[in-house]
Design an enzyme around this catalytic site. Structure first.
Site, PDB file in Angstrom:
ATOM      1  N   TYR A 163     -63.633 -38.939  11.173  1.00 39.06           N
ATOM      2  CA  TYR A 163     -62.545 -39.481  12.009  1.00 39.06           C
ATOM      3  C   TYR A 163     -62.765 -40.977  12.250  1.00 39.06           C
ATOM      4  O   TYR A 163     -61.842 -41.787  12.096  1.00 39.06           O
ATOM      5  CB  TYR A 163     -62.501 -38.719  13.344  1.00 39.06           C
ATOM      6  CG  TYR A 163     -61.587 -39.325  14.389  1.00 39.06           C
ATOM      7  CD1 TYR A 163     -60.212 -39.150  14.332  1.00 39.06           C
ATOM      8  CD2 TYR A 163     -62.114 -40.069  15.456  1.00 39.06           C
ATOM      9  CE1 TYR A 163     -59.370 -39.703  15.305  1.00 39.06           C
ATOM     10  CE2 TYR A 163     -61.285 -40.619  16.429  1.00 39.06           C
ATOM     11  CZ  TYR A 163     -59.921 -40.447  16.347  1.00 39.06           C
ATOM     12  OH  TYR A 163     -59.102 -40.994  17.296  1.00 39.06           O
ATOM     13  N   THR A 191     -59.791 -46.687  17.624  1.00 41.49           N
ATOM     14  CA  THR A 191     -60.684 -45.968  18.544  1.00 41.49           C
ATOM     15  C   THR A 191     -62.027 -46.679  18.708  1.00 41.49           C
ATOM     16  O   THR A 191     -62.472 -47.417  17.810  1.00 41.49           O
ATOM     17  CB  THR A 191     -60.930 -44.542  17.991  1.00 41.49           C
ATOM     18  OG1 THR A 191     -62.021 -43.951  18.693  1.00 41.49           O
ATOM     19  CG2 THR A 191     -61.290 -44.558  16.511  1.00 41.49           C
TER      20      THR A 191
HETATM   21  N1  LIG Z   1     -56.005 -40.038  23.720  1.00 38.10           N
HETATM   22  C1  LIG Z   1     -57.098 -40.765  23.568  1.00 38.10           C
HETATM   23  O1  LIG Z   1     -57.974 -40.778  24.439  1.00 38.10           O
HETATM   24  C2  LIG Z   1     -57.258 -41.638  22.328  1.00 38.10           C
HETATM   25  C3  LIG Z   1     -58.398 -42.445  22.209  1.00 38.10           C
HETATM   26  C4  LIG Z   1     -58.556 -43.243  21.080  1.00 38.10           C
HETATM   27  C5  LIG Z   1     -57.576 -43.250  20.097  1.00 38.10           C
HETATM   28  N2  LIG Z   1     -56.483 -42.444  20.225  1.00 38.10           N
HETATM   29  C6  LIG Z   1     -55.452 -42.488  19.187  1.00 38.10           C
HETATM   30  O2  LIG Z   1     -54.204 -42.626  19.823  1.00 38.10           O
HETATM   31  C7  LIG Z   1     -53.192 -41.932  19.095  1.00 38.10           C
HETATM   32  C8  LIG Z   1     -52.449 -40.980  20.005  1.00 38.10           C
HETATM   33  O3  LIG Z   1     -53.342 -40.032  20.556  1.00 38.10           O
HETATM   34  P1  LIG Z   1     -52.855 -38.870  21.518  1.00 38.10           P
HETATM   35  O4  LIG Z   1     -53.930 -38.604  22.484  1.00 38.10           O
HETATM   36  O5  LIG Z   1     -51.488 -39.193  22.005  1.00 38.10           O
HETATM   37  O6  LIG Z   1     -52.799 -37.649  20.495  1.00 38.10           O
HETATM   38  P2  LIG Z   1     -51.713 -36.481  20.344  1.00 38.10           P
HETATM   39  O7  LIG Z   1     -52.347 -35.453  19.468  1.00 38.10           O
HETATM   40  O8  LIG Z   1     -51.204 -36.041  21.673  1.00 38.10           O
HETATM   41  O9  LIG Z   1     -50.515 -37.216  19.559  1.00 38.10           O
HETATM   42  C9  LIG Z   1     -50.516 -37.378  18.178  1.00 38.10           C
HETATM   43  C10 LIG Z   1     -49.144 -36.972  17.678  1.00 38.10           C
HETATM   44  O10 LIG Z   1     -49.115 -37.184  16.256  1.00 38.10           O
HETATM   45  C11 LIG Z   1     -48.452 -36.083  15.655  1.00 38.10           C
HETATM   46  N3  LIG Z   1     -48.941 -35.967  14.274  1.00 38.10           N
HETATM   47  C12 LIG Z   1     -50.160 -35.508  13.859  1.00 38.10           C
HETATM   48  N4  LIG Z   1     -50.219 -35.530  12.537  1.00 38.10           N
HETATM   49  C13 LIG Z   1     -49.036 -36.017  12.082  1.00 38.10           C
HETATM   50  C14 LIG Z   1     -48.504 -36.262  10.792  1.00 38.10           C
HETATM   51  N5  LIG Z   1     -49.204 -35.978   9.685  1.00 38.10           N
HETATM   52  N6  LIG Z   1     -47.255 -36.773  10.692  1.00 38.10           N
HETATM   53  C15 LIG Z   1     -46.512 -37.036  11.814  1.00 38.10           C
HETATM   54  N7  LIG Z   1     -46.966 -36.803  13.058  1.00 38.10           N
HETATM   55  C16 LIG Z   1     -48.220 -36.303  13.199  1.00 38.10           C
HETATM   56  C17 LIG Z   1     -48.806 -34.873  16.517  1.00 38.10           C
HETATM   57  O11 LIG Z   1     -47.867 -33.814  16.385  1.00 38.10           O
HETATM   58  C18 LIG Z   1     -48.809 -35.486  17.910  1.00 38.10           C
HETATM   59  O12 LIG Z   1     -47.552 -35.368  18.522  1.00 38.10           O
HETATM   60  C19 LIG Z   1     -53.916 -41.256  17.932  1.00 38.10           C
HETATM   61  O13 LIG Z   1     -53.774 -42.096  16.810  1.00 38.10           O
HETATM   62  C20 LIG Z   1     -55.355 -41.216  18.375  1.00 38.10           C
HETATM   63  O14 LIG Z   1     -56.258 -41.239  17.281  1.00 38.10           O
HETATM   64  C21 LIG Z   1     -56.307 -41.630  21.320  1.00 38.10           C
END
Ligand SMILES: NC(=O)c1ccc[n+]([C@@H]2O[C@H](COP(=O)([O-])OP(=O)(O)OC[C@H]3O[C@@H](n4cnc5c(N)ncnc54)[C@H](O)[C@@H]3O)[C@@H](O)[C@H]2O)c1
Length: 352
Positions: A164, A121
């Site tokens: 985070y 991130t």
């Molecule tokens: N969406 C954004 O804008 C953004 C920006 C920067 C970084 N990220 C990173 O990208 C990744 C995906 O983000 P997203 O927006 O798709 O989030 P999201 O919450 O939609 O997806 C995360 C998934 O991980 C699963 N999960 C959570 N804890 C878990 C665990 N302990 N074991 C197994 N599964 C678990 C959740 O059920 C969910 O389906 C994350 O790592 C997030 O930190 C996202």
């Protein structure tokens, strides 16, 4: 193998891989509200080509078992919100830091050591206040011309902010170090704000989708701070293309981190997004204000030049088009009550 594959980014990556004829294993504990809908949709679309393991990234045995069947790994499973990390830093650490180490160790101890790409991130770069941030009527921007024209590159020093930011930063550094120390094939994407279909945006994470959902439900949007915070937003379709390109080039780019976002051409402030939503839906959303939240950068825009120089990648979907497409998806998939849906004319036409 797509960890967190039922979530927003994961489901989009999985769907593209399946479209390309690959078999996909989703590894997810379904802890994010709403993601079971994503999984049902994908299962119905792809049947047996899709395998699902409902398990936790903190469960070493389950992770090891899944890794043993994987030829490529995309790692998205995470505790994803700054706000929740302030409430329960231990949980945030166990999932983001320990969970990532579980994955890396499973890969290191496997016979075939599959490559992995990790979603880090922009929070690893801290608040960036030293770049001299000024503001106009609707947005913050850097005084420094270079940053204004290019955004933030990977040369920026790391400065983890919020629990985070710390745990994602730890995972980010472990990924790079496992390439350096153990020769694993790892790549890190330091992502700015991603938006698009299958995003269950809430006040805590996924603000573009959250703002749209609130507006479509005729509910107020709360802006924490003055709403002039700026981000470069990236439509998920473009992000998925970048992930697949990174995997294709893994031998060339292993051990590298890349900033990934919409870049200087796709910046928007919270206030500007509210205005854009008003144009798209024909009704300006009601906006309320509250105190600033900890670790909220006033300005963050990615310089994706390093990845572009190697792969030629750049975003194809511009902000206005992407927000319109997400709005259409939310309506078509009944994320908002039918009576609130906007007319087809408003949906496809120019601002109402
Ligand atoms: N969406 C954004 O804008 C953004 C920006 C920067 C970084 N990220 C990173 O990208 C990744 C995906 O983000 P997203 O927006 O798709 O989030 P999201 O919450 O939609 O997806 C995360 C998934 O991980 C699963 N999960 C959570 N804890 C878990 C665990 N302990 N074991 C197994 N599964 C678990 C959740 O059920 C969910 O389906 C994350 O790592 C997030 O930190 C996202």
């Amino acid at each position: 193998m797509v960890t967190g594959g039922a979530g927003f980014v994961g489901i989009n990556v999985a769907d593209r891989l399946l479209t390309e004829g690959k078999k996909v294993l989703i590894f997810d504990n379904l802890s994010r509200a709403g993601v079971e809908n994503n999984l049902s949709w994908l299962k119905e679309k792809w049947g047996d080509q899709l395998q699902v393991t409902i398990a936790d990234i903190r469960d070493r045995a389950a992770v090891t078992e899944a890794v043993n069947h994987a030829s490529q790994i995309f790692h998205f499973a995470a505790q994803v919100a700054v706000t929740s990390s302030l409430i329960d830093p231990f949980y945030d650490f166990e999932v983001n830091a320990q969970g990532t180490l579980n994955l890396l160790e499973a890969i290191r101890n496997s016979e075939h050591q599959p490559p992995v790409i990790f979603s880090s991130t922009n929070k690893v770069y801290g608040d960036l206040d030293d770049i001299g941030i000024v503001m106009n009527g609707t947005r913050y921007y850097p005084e420094n011309t270079f940053f204004r024209q290019h955004g933030i590159s990977e040369k920026r020093s790391l400065d983890f902010h919020s629990p985070y930011g710390c745990t994602k930063g730890v995972a980010d550094q472990y990924m790079l170090d496992y390439a350096r120390t153990f020769g694993l094939k790892t790549v890190v994407f330091r992502m700015s704000c991603i938006y698009g279909p299958h995003q269950f945006g809430t006040e805590d994470q996924g603000w573009v989708a959250h703002f749209l959902i609130q507006a479509l439900k005729n509910k107020p949007i709360t802006l924490y701070g003055d709403g002039k915070q700026v981000r470069d937003i990236l439509f998920v379709e473009d992000l998925v293309t970048a992930y697949l390109l990174a995997m294709k080039n893994i031998h060339k780019i292993s051990g590298n981190a890349f900033n990934m976002g919409g870049g200087v051409q796709n910046t928007i402030s919270l206030l500007e997004l509210c205005d854009m939503i008003g144009e798209i839906t024909g009704k300006k959303p009601e906006v309320r204000f509250d105190n600033w939240r900890p670790s909220d950068q006033k300005y963050y825009v990615s310089d994706f030049g390093k990845f572009n120089a190697i792969t030629g990648w750049q975003p194809q979907v511009r902000t206005r088009e992407g927000v319109q497409r997400l709005c259409n998806w939310l309506q078509e998939n009944a994320m908002v009550p039918a009576k609130k849906r906007i007319s087809k004319k408003q949906k496809v036409g120019s601002p109402a």
